[in-house]
Scaffold this motif. Structure first.
Motif, short mmCIF file in Angstrom:
data_model
loop_
_atom_site.label_atom_id
_atom_site.label_comp_id
_atom_site.label_asym_id
_atom_site.label_seq_id
_atom_site.Cartn_x
_atom_site.Cartn_y
_atom_site.Cartn_z
N ARG A 1 0.83 -1.22 0.00
CA ARG A 1 0.00 0.00 0.00
C ARG A 1 0.86 1.27 0.00
NH1 ARG A 1 -4.65 -1.98 4.19
NH2 ARG A 1 -5.79 -3.21 2.67
N ALA A 2 1.91 1.26 0.83
CA ALA A 2 2.78 2.44 0.92
C ALA A 2 3.47 2.69 -0.42
CB ALA A 2 3.81 2.24 2.03
N ARG A 3 3.92 1.62 -1.06
CA ARG A 3 4.60 1.76 -2.35
C ARG A 3 3.63 2.21 -3.42
NH1 ARG A 3 9.76 -0.69 -1.62
NH2 ARG A 3 9.71 -1.27 0.57
N PHE A 4 2.40 1.71 -3.35
CA PHE A 4 1.39 2.11 -4.33
C PHE A 4 1.05 3.59 -4.16
CE2 PHE A 4 -3.00 2.84 -5.57
CZ PHE A 4 -2.92 2.51 -6.91
N LEU A 5 0.93 4.02 -2.91
CA LEU A 5 0.60 5.43 -2.66
C LEU A 5 1.71 6.34 -3.18
CD1 LEU A 5 -1.68 7.12 -1.36
CD2 LEU A 5 -0.23 7.28 0.65
N SER A 6 2.95 5.92 -3.01
CA SER A 6 4.08 6.71 -3.51
C SER A 6 4.01 6.79 -5.03
CB SER A 6 5.39 6.06 -3.06
OG SER A 6 6.45 6.50 -3.85
N LEU A 7 3.72 5.65 -5.66
CA LEU A 7 3.57 5.61 -7.12
C LEU A 7 2.47 6.57 -7.58
CD1 LEU A 7 3.50 2.47 -9.32
CD2 LEU A 7 1.46 3.84 -9.26
N LEU A 8 1.34 6.49 -6.88
CA LEU A 8 0.19 7.33 -7.23
C LEU A 8 0.52 8.82 -7.08
CD1 LEU A 8 -2.64 6.53 -8.15
CD2 LEU A 8 -3.42 6.80 -5.81
N SER A 9 1.23 9.14 -6.00
CA SER A 9 1.61 10.55 -5.77
C SER A 9 2.45 11.06 -6.93
CB SER A 9 2.42 10.69 -4.48
OG SER A 9 1.77 10.10 -3.42
N TRP A 10 3.44 10.26 -7.34
CA TRP A 10 4.31 10.68 -8.44
C TRP A 10 3.54 10.79 -9.75
CZ3 TRP A 10 8.12 13.59 -8.08
CH2 TRP A 10 9.06 13.47 -7.06
#
Lengths: 232, 270
Positions: free
Chosen positions: B108-117
């Motif tokens: 989830r944390a990695r996905f959120l980072s991806l989404l932010s970028w």
């Protein structure tokens, strides 16, 4: 010492292939245990199940009384066969990463060990040789004050001088009261430091016992291994 | 731990992404300037009755220049998804999934980072297009606020006719849907493929994008053909956006469930 590891009827399958079949074992704290067996016997699968990298198909694994998950990863330090560090980072950045994520990581110890082995802290991981990368990875894993260390072939790709360093590092952790499970083919190199041995054959645990008892019978673990896994 | 992983993942791309964002802006500025200059040159030749085919050819070629801005965006998206792929589907997964938290939190944390970028890059894409247009029209349209008028569109058309707020909402949901879908493709392909994982992942992404494109276009064509006229009024626009949002959100929920409960929770790192 109380049991740090309890494995009950552990089964792991890859499709139709059973990699671990109904494995059960209890391991006391503060021991160095050799996980020994021929190639493909299930040693790496066993360690990966304990590290939480594989989902088990049956049975139960308890580490420090807890089921494998986020909580057990706090007390388990796993050294895989592969190099998993980010190649674009420098050694010092990798140390900082471990420091940030693991509360039990001892930065000073890691830096001291790097210095002993002459590894440049500012070097990029991608510029290091395969052997040096493995040393860095080992240093990072062994610089944690974990309760259980799982080392998959830690002596595989390193030179004989570094092997001595690695064995000394393992002994230091032993003195700290941690439990270390070492999977290796180089039994002669590790035999002197082992308390107990586990033989894995055809995806089952076939023997588990004290190294001292073997020595008292005038035998060696290496000799026993050759006898048990004779190819002809 | 969630915030720690998120922060680390976000920062790991910071340097690379700042460079690509700067490149995108420079591309927009340069192309806008060149387009402006070439158009002015072509108009001068035209006024003088000289038809310089080289200039005309170059000018028409430059009409494709916004593609370069899109290419920069695609490159950024590839970098972002490659980072995600690396952390969950290569040897680095050994580190990712032995960090002291459960696997779903890591994902989830990695996905959120991806989404932010991705959202930052989408915003940069829009800004780059605006910058390109403004620079390409400097000297011809002034003040800049008159640009819409230059194209025969009034600002009220944009805000009322296109249902800006609903449109943005739909776009945000669409971006989230695309990201979940691509992460799903990455995780599933890396789980299924024992060899040639990168090739299998790219193939799977193309396949899933193709099927999705066919499904979405069919749904929207059906919806559009059922309307009495092609003129999109507020009522029809809202209906399309609402319907699209429901379809996409359902897709996001289903894929998210499969990702969290099936792929990530039942993790097997090769």
């Amino acid at each position: 010492m109380p049991n740090v590891l309890e494995v009950k009827n552990l089964t792991k399958r890859y499709g139709k292939f059973t990699a671990l079949d109904d494995v059960s074992i209890s391991v006391e704290g503060g021991k160095i245990i050799g996980l020994l067996g021929p190639n493909g016997s299930g040693k790496t699968t066993f360690l990966k199940c304990l590290a939480g990298l594989l989902t088990i198909d049956g049975g139960e694994v308890l580490i420090d009384g807890k089921k494998v998950g986020g909580e057990t990863k706090k007390v388990v330090s796993f050294l895989p066969e592969r190099t998993y560090l980010d190649s674009s980072s420098t050694v010092i950045e990798t140390i900082n990463f471990f420091k940030e994520f693991y509360d039990d990581f001892d930065e000073q110890k890691a830096c001291a060990m790097l210095e002993t082995l002459g590894v440049d802290k500012n070097a990029k991981m991608r510029t290091l040789s395969k052997g040096t990368k493995e040393k860095v990875q080992l240093i990072l894993v062994m610089s944690r004050n974990a309760k259980l260390f799982l080392l998959d072939e830690p002596l595989g790709g390193v030179d004989p001088a570094a092997r001595e360093f690695i064995l000394n590092t393992i002994l230091t952790k032993y003195k700290d009261g941690s439990t270390i499970i070492v999977s290796t083919h180089l039994i002669l190199d590790v035999e002197e430091i082992l308390d107990e041995y586990i033989f894995v054959q055809n995806n089952k645990l076939t023997a588990y016992g004290s190294v001292k008892a073997i020595h008292e019978q005038g035998k060696t673990v290496d000799g026993l291994f050759r006898e048990a896994f004779r190819c002809f | 731990m969630f915030l720690k992983v998120y922060r680390h993942e976000f920062k790991s791309l910071l340097k690379t992404m700042l460079i690509t964002l700067a490149v995108g802006l420079v591309v927009a500025l340069v192309l806008g300037g060149v387009t402006n200059f070439m158009r002015a040159l072509a108009e001068r030749y035209n006024e003088e009755g000289q038809y310089n085919f080289a200039i005309i050819l170059l000018t028409s070629g430059l009409s494709m220049s916004p593609m370069a801005i899109v290419i920069v965006f695609i490159a950024q998206a590839i970098i972002i998804f490659a980072r995600f792929y690396k952390s969950v589907a290569t040897d680095e997964a050994y580190l990712t999934f032995t960090l002291p938290s459960d696997n779903v939190t890591q994902y989830r944390a990695r996905f959120l980072s991806l989404l932010s970028w991705i959202f930052i890059c989408v915003l940069a894409l829009i800004i780059n297009f605006v910058v390109y247009r403004i620079v390409s029209l400097i000297g011809r349209v002034w003040p800049v606020a008159e640009i819409f008028g230059y194209y025969g569109i009034s600002l009220s058309d944009v805000f009322d006719g296109l249902l800006l707020t609903e449109g943005i909402t739909l776009a945000i949901i669409f971006v989230i849907f695309e990201c979940v879908q691509l992460c799903f493709a990455i995780l599933l392909a890396s789980k299924l493929a024992k060899k040639f994982k990168i090739g299998a992942t790219i193939l799977f992404i193309f396949l899933i994008e193709h099927v999705e494109g066919m499904l979405l276009s069919s749904i929207f064509m059906l919806l559009l053909s059922s309307s009495v006229s092609w003129e999109i009024d507020a009522r029809i626009g809202t209906a399309i956006i609402l319907f699209g949002s429901i379809v996409l959100l359902s897709g996001v929920s289903i894929l998210w469930y499969i990702l969290s409960k099936r792929l990530v929770a039942n993790l097997n790192v090769d």
